[in-house]
Design a protein around this motif. Structure first.
Motif, PDB file in Angstrom:
ATOM      1  N   HIS A  17       0.868  -1.178   0.000  1.00 28.01           N
ATOM      2  CA  HIS A  17       0.000   0.000   0.000  1.00 28.01           C
ATOM      3  C   HIS A  17       0.909   1.234   0.000  1.00 28.01           C
ATOM      4  CE1 HIS A  17      -3.219   2.761   1.107  1.00 28.01           C
ATOM      5  NE2 HIS A  17      -4.094   1.775   0.932  1.00 28.01           N
ATOM      6  N   SER A  19       0.296   4.551   0.102  1.00 29.45           N
ATOM      7  CA  SER A  19       0.039   5.648   1.047  1.00 29.45           C
ATOM      8  C   SER A  19       0.463   5.265   2.466  1.00 29.45           C
ATOM      9  CB  SER A  19      -1.430   6.059   1.004  1.00 29.45           C
ATOM     10  OG  SER A  19      -2.278   4.982   1.359  1.00 29.45           O
ATOM     11  N   GLN A  29       3.679  10.606  -1.350  1.00 28.88           N
ATOM     12  CA  GLN A  29       3.345   9.430  -2.141  1.00 28.88           C
ATOM     13  C   GLN A  29       3.928   9.470  -3.553  1.00 28.88           C
ATOM     14  OE1 GLN A  29      -0.783   8.114  -2.017  1.00 28.88           O
ATOM     15  NE2 GLN A  29      -1.075   9.121  -0.039  1.00 28.88           N
ATOM     16  N   SER A  33       6.370   6.604  -5.149  1.00 27.63           N
ATOM     17  CA  SER A  33       6.012   5.891  -6.380  1.00 27.63           C
ATOM     18  C   SER A  33       7.111   6.008  -7.424  1.00 27.63           C
ATOM     19  CB  SER A  33       4.698   6.436  -6.952  1.00 27.63           C
ATOM     20  OG  SER A  33       3.622   6.209  -6.057  1.00 27.63           O
ATOM     21  N   ARG A  50      -0.169  -4.311 -10.380  1.00 27.20           N
ATOM     22  CA  ARG A  50      -0.998  -3.140 -10.105  1.00 27.20           C
ATOM     23  C   ARG A  50      -2.363  -3.305 -10.751  1.00 27.20           C
ATOM     24  NH1 ARG A  50       4.288  -1.861 -10.536  1.00 27.20           N
ATOM     25  NH2 ARG A  50       5.152  -0.250  -9.140  1.00 27.20           N
ATOM     26  N   GLY A  52      -5.603  -0.833 -10.700  1.00 26.54           N
ATOM     27  CA  GLY A  52      -6.149   0.418 -10.203  1.00 26.54           C
ATOM     28  C   GLY A  52      -5.189   1.024  -9.191  1.00 26.54           C
ATOM     29  N   ARG A  53      -5.681   1.303  -7.998  1.00 35.01           N
ATOM     30  CA  ARG A  53      -4.844   1.880  -6.948  1.00 35.01           C
ATOM     31  C   ARG A  53      -4.277   0.807  -6.024  1.00 35.01           C
ATOM     32  NH1 ARG A  53      -7.902   6.965  -4.375  1.00 35.01           N
ATOM     33  NH2 ARG A  53      -5.799   7.233  -3.532  1.00 35.01           N
ATOM     34  N   ARG A  54      -4.600  -0.467  -6.296  1.00 32.79           N
ATOM     35  CA  ARG A  54      -4.118  -1.552  -5.448  1.00 32.79           C
ATOM     36  C   ARG A  54      -2.830  -2.131  -6.021  1.00 32.79           C
ATOM     37  NH1 ARG A  54      -8.761  -5.806  -4.536  1.00 32.79           N
ATOM     38  NH2 ARG A  54      -7.126  -6.644  -3.167  1.00 32.79           N
TER      39      ARG A  54
END
Length: 304
Positions: A17, A19, A29, A33, A50, A52-54
Motif C-alpha cells: 500500500h 500511502s 506518495q 512511487s 498493479r 487500479g490503486r491496489r
C-alpha cells in the motif's frame, strides 16, 4: 540503486500500500512511487502487480525482497556492532521464554554477574518464538518445544522429569507412582497450548484416552496455584519441586515413557550477537541450568 530505494521497497512490500508506506517513511506518495518505478526500471522487471490503486507483491518482488531483507539486516547488525564496540557497556541481550518463571532467576543471576549488560525479556509461545527468531527481534529463545528450521541452532539446557501435582488431601496424595489410565476421570489443569498440553495429549492418546480438562490457562507458571486451589491435577516440571516452590502440592511420579520436558536454548545463526548475548550464552551453558539461581535474599525473622 541505493539504500534508500531498498528501504522504500521494503516498506511498500510490507504494506502493499503506497500511502501507508509513505506515511511510515514520512515522504510524499508521488516521490515514493517514482522511487519504486526507478528501482523496477533498473532491475528490468516489475516488482508489484498493479490493478487500479491496489498493488500486490509479485513473484519477482518476493524473490528480491528476500535478498533485500537479508542485506538490510546485515547492515543493521553492522551498525549495532560498531555501536557496541564504541560504547563502554556490553550491549543488549533479548530473550524469549514460554514462562517468565523459568528464565527470570537465570537472567537475574546473569545481571548480577554482568551488571553492564542490558537485558530484555519476552513471554512468547512457540509460534511467536519462531517469528521473533526469523525477524531477529530476539537473540535467544528458551523453548520447551522443538523449534526447527535451517536457520536455527540450539543447545539442550536440561532434560527433566515431569511430575503430577495434586492438591493436599487428594486421593493420590501419598502415592509414589500413578499410571495414566488411573487418571482417566481426573480433571486436569493445563495450558491451552505449549509443552504441558502437548505432553498431556500425547500420554493420554498413547492409552487411547482423552483427558478431562477443568481449567485451561495461557500461563504455565500459574498451574501450581490452580492445582493447589483444588481446580484439578496437572503436570509440573521437577525443577518446581527442587526449587522449593512456595505452592503446597503433593508430588506423584507418572509411570509413562518419556514423561519429561526438554528446555533448549535456540538462536538464529544469521543474527549478529552482541557481546552481552555471547556472554549470556556462555553463562547459560557453562554449568547445569538448574544451578543458575539467585542467592536467597530473604532476611531471617527475629525470634519472638
Amino acid at each position: 540503486m541505493d539504500l534508500l530505494q531498498l528501504r522504500y521497497f521494503q516498506a511498500v512490500a510490507r504494506y502493499e500500500h503506497i500511502s501507508r508506506a509513505a506515511e511510515e517513511l514520512r515522504i510524499a506518495q508521488p516521490s515514493l512511487s517514482r522511487a519504486i518505478a526507478r528501482l523496477e526500471t533498473e532491475l528490468g522487471s516489475p516488482l508489484f502487480d498493479r490493478k487500479g490503486r491496489r498493488i500486490r507483491l509479485n513473484q519477482y518482488g518476493a524473490v528480491f525482497l528476500r535478498h533485500v531483507d537479508r542485506s538490510l539486516s546485515e547492515l543493521d547488525d553492522g551498525r549495532r556492532a560498531v555501536t557496541e564496540a564504541r560504547d563502554t557497556g556490553l550491549g543488549r541481550v533479548s530473550v524469549a521464554s514460554e514462562t517468565l518463571l523459568t528464565i527470570s532467576p537465570v537472567l537475574g543471576s546473569f545481571r548480577a554477574a554482568h551488571p553492564r549488560a542490558e537485558v530484555r525479556l519476552f513471554q512468547s509461545d512457540a509460534d511467536e518464538m519462531d517469528r521473533q527468531l526469523r525477524a531477529r527481534e530476539v537473540d535467544f529463545c528458551v523453548a520447551s518445544q522443538p523449534l526447527t528450521g535451517a536457520h536455527l541452532e540450539s543447545i539442550e539446557l536440561v532434560r527433566e522429569e515431569v511430575l503430577l501435582g495434586v492438591p493436599h488431601g487428594h486421593r493420590l496424595d501419598g502415592r509414589d507412582t500413578v499410571t495414566v489410565p488411573e487418571l482417566a476421570d481426573e480433571p486436569f489443569v493445563s495450558t491451552r497450548r505449549g509443552w504441558q498440553r502437548t505432553l498431556l495429549d500425547r500420554l493420554f492418546a498413547a492409552e487411547g484416552l482423552t483427558p478431562v480438562l477443568s481449567c485451561e490457562s495461557d500461563e504455565p507458571g500459574a498451574s501450581g496455584d490452580l492445582i493447589s486451589a483444588g481446580l484439578g491435577i496437572g503436570f509440573i516440571p521437577a525443577m518446581s519441586r527442587q526449587a522449593g516452590t512456595r505452592i503446597p502440592l503433593a508430588w506423584v511420579h507418572v509411570d509413562a515413557p518419556d514423561c519429561h520436558r526438554v528446555l533448549s536454548l535456540v538462536w538464529n545463526r544469521h543474527t549478529h550477537l552482541s557481546e552481552a548475548a555471547l556472554q549470556f550464552r556462555t553463562f547459560l551453558t557453562s554449568k547445569p541450568f538448574m544451578t543458575h539461581r539467585l542467592p536467597d535474599r530473604r532476611r531471617a525473622r527475629p525470634s519472638a
